[in-house]
Design a protein around this motif. Sequence first.
Motif, PDB file in Angstrom:
ATOM      1  N   ASP A  71       0.815  -1.207   0.000  1.00 56.39           N
ATOM      2  CA  ASP A  71       0.000   0.000   0.000  1.00 56.39           C
ATOM      3  C   ASP A  71       0.858   1.270   0.000  1.00 56.39           C
ATOM      4  O   ASP A  71       0.403   2.342   0.351  1.00 56.39           O
ATOM      5  CB  ASP A  71      -0.972   0.012   1.179  1.00 56.39           C
ATOM      6  CG  ASP A  71      -0.271   0.007   2.521  1.00 56.39           C
ATOM      7  OD1 ASP A  71       0.970   0.000   2.563  1.00 56.39           O
ATOM      8  OD2 ASP A  71      -0.980   0.017   3.544  1.00 56.39           O
ATOM      9  N   ASP A  72       2.109   1.122  -0.428  1.00 55.16           N
ATOM     10  CA  ASP A  72       3.027   2.260  -0.408  1.00 55.16           C
ATOM     11  C   ASP A  72       3.291   2.827  -1.799  1.00 55.16           C
ATOM     12  O   ASP A  72       4.243   3.556  -2.008  1.00 55.16           O
ATOM     13  CB  ASP A  72       4.343   1.856   0.248  1.00 55.16           C
ATOM     14  CG  ASP A  72       5.008   0.696  -0.478  1.00 55.16           C
ATOM     15  OD1 ASP A  72       4.486   0.229  -1.510  1.00 55.16           O
ATOM     16  OD2 ASP A  72       6.070   0.246   0.005  1.00 55.16           O
ATOM     17  N   GLY A  73       2.447   2.493  -2.752  1.00 54.51           N
ATOM     18  CA  GLY A  73       2.584   3.043  -4.100  1.00 54.51           C
ATOM     19  C   GLY A  73       3.497   2.264  -5.017  1.00 54.51           C
ATOM     20  O   GLY A  73       3.743   2.693  -6.142  1.00 54.51           O
ATOM     21  N   ARG A  74       4.046   1.127  -4.573  1.00 63.30           N
ATOM     22  CA  ARG A  74       4.907   0.352  -5.459  1.00 63.30           C
ATOM     23  C   ARG A  74       4.120  -0.162  -6.645  1.00 63.30           C
ATOM     24  O   ARG A  74       2.974  -0.561  -6.521  1.00 63.30           O
ATOM     25  CB  ARG A  74       5.496  -0.851  -4.715  1.00 63.30           C
ATOM     26  CG  ARG A  74       6.675  -0.491  -3.864  1.00 63.30           C
ATOM     27  CD  ARG A  74       7.265  -1.721  -3.240  1.00 63.30           C
ATOM     28  NE  ARG A  74       6.902  -1.723  -1.837  1.00 63.30           N
ATOM     29  CZ  ARG A  74       7.405  -2.562  -0.962  1.00 63.30           C
ATOM     30  NH1 ARG A  74       8.256  -3.479  -1.320  1.00 63.30           N
ATOM     31  NH2 ARG A  74       7.026  -2.491   0.298  1.00 63.30           N
ATOM     32  N   THR A  75       4.756  -0.168  -7.807  1.00 63.95           N
ATOM     33  CA  THR A  75       4.164  -0.711  -9.019  1.00 63.95           C
ATOM     34  C   THR A  75       5.220  -1.516  -9.742  1.00 63.95           C
ATOM     35  O   THR A  75       6.417  -1.338  -9.532  1.00 63.95           O
ATOM     36  CB  THR A  75       3.666   0.404  -9.967  1.00 63.95           C
ATOM     37  OG1 THR A  75       4.799   1.164 -10.400  1.00 63.95           O
ATOM     38  CG2 THR A  75       2.653   1.317  -9.284  1.00 63.95           C
ATOM     39  N   SER A  76       4.766  -2.395 -10.627  1.00 72.23           N
ATOM     40  CA  SER A  76       5.716  -3.189 -11.394  1.00 72.23           C
ATOM     41  C   SER A  76       6.565  -2.286 -12.283  1.00 72.23           C
ATOM     42  O   SER A  76       7.742  -2.554 -12.498  1.00 72.23           O
ATOM     43  CB  SER A  76       4.990  -4.240 -12.230  1.00 72.23           C
ATOM     44  OG  SER A  76       4.055  -3.634 -13.079  1.00 72.23           O
ATOM     45  N   GLU A  77       5.975  -1.218 -12.803  1.00 79.33           N
ATOM     46  CA  GLU A  77       6.725  -0.303 -13.661  1.00 79.33           C
ATOM     47  C   GLU A  77       7.884   0.336 -12.877  1.00 79.33           C
ATOM     48  O   GLU A  77       8.973   0.509 -13.395  1.00 79.33           O
ATOM     49  CB  GLU A  77       5.820   0.785 -14.233  1.00 79.33           C
ATOM     50  CG  GLU A  77       4.814   0.287 -15.236  1.00 79.33           C
ATOM     51  CD  GLU A  77       3.608  -0.417 -14.606  1.00 79.33           C
ATOM     52  OE1 GLU A  77       3.299  -0.165 -13.413  1.00 79.33           O
ATOM     53  OE2 GLU A  77       3.014  -1.247 -15.291  1.00 79.33           O
ATOM     54  N   ALA A  78       7.654   0.674 -11.609  1.00 76.15           N
ATOM     55  CA  ALA A  78       8.696   1.264 -10.780  1.00 76.15           C
ATOM     56  C   ALA A  78       9.834   0.286 -10.552  1.00 76.15           C
ATOM     57  O   ALA A  78      11.001   0.654 -10.521  1.00 76.15           O
ATOM     58  CB  ALA A  78       8.119   1.742  -9.450  1.00 76.15           C
ATOM     59  N   LEU A  79       9.495  -0.989 -10.395  1.00 73.36           N
ATOM     60  CA  LEU A  79      10.528  -2.014 -10.164  1.00 73.36           C
ATOM     61  C   LEU A  79      11.387  -2.225 -11.393  1.00 73.36           C
ATOM     62  O   LEU A  79      12.564  -2.539 -11.265  1.00 73.36           O
ATOM     63  CB  LEU A  79       9.869  -3.363  -9.799  1.00 73.36           C
ATOM     64  CG  LEU A  79       9.294  -3.464  -8.410  1.00 73.36           C
ATOM     65  CD1 LEU A  79       8.566  -4.794  -8.253  1.00 73.36           C
ATOM     66  CD2 LEU A  79      10.398  -3.361  -7.363  1.00 73.36           C
ATOM     67  N   LEU A  80      10.799  -2.078 -12.558  1.00 75.60           N
ATOM     68  CA  LEU A  80      11.531  -2.371 -13.789  1.00 75.60           C
ATOM     69  C   LEU A  80      12.377  -1.214 -14.301  1.00 75.60           C
ATOM     70  O   LEU A  80      13.117  -1.376 -15.245  1.00 75.60           O
ATOM     71  CB  LEU A  80      10.542  -2.810 -14.865  1.00 75.60           C
ATOM     72  CG  LEU A  80       9.773  -4.090 -14.534  1.00 75.60           C
ATOM     73  CD1 LEU A  80       8.727  -4.371 -15.605  1.00 75.60           C
ATOM     74  CD2 LEU A  80      10.716  -5.270 -14.383  1.00 75.60           C
TER      75      LEU A  80
END
Length: 115
Positions: A105-114
Amino acid sequence: MSNKILSALFGAGLAALALSPTAMAEPQELAEMHAEMDGCEACHADGEPSEDGAYEFEQCQSCHGTLAEMDAIHQPHDGNLMCADCHAPHDMSVGEKPTCDSCHDDGRTSEALLK
């Protein structure tokens, strides 16, 4: 062939595809798809769920590879999660994908990881 005939054939092909049984098929659960391969034993020892899910996790990895071997989305979860923690085989349909915000719930997204 004339453009009108080609257009008519193309339209008829699209209509046939849209009305085909596979196009109108109900969503299939992940568990159903896997059971079609080898019954419940495809994932469960003797067809029964294990107490801790470890056997099923090993079965996932035997076909799909380990989390460490997978893409950048799966790798950070290696050693922390089992496949069924995110991919609920008896609740999700084939093609459904869990999202980061299902757990984070902290705004992480797969796009951010990549990136």
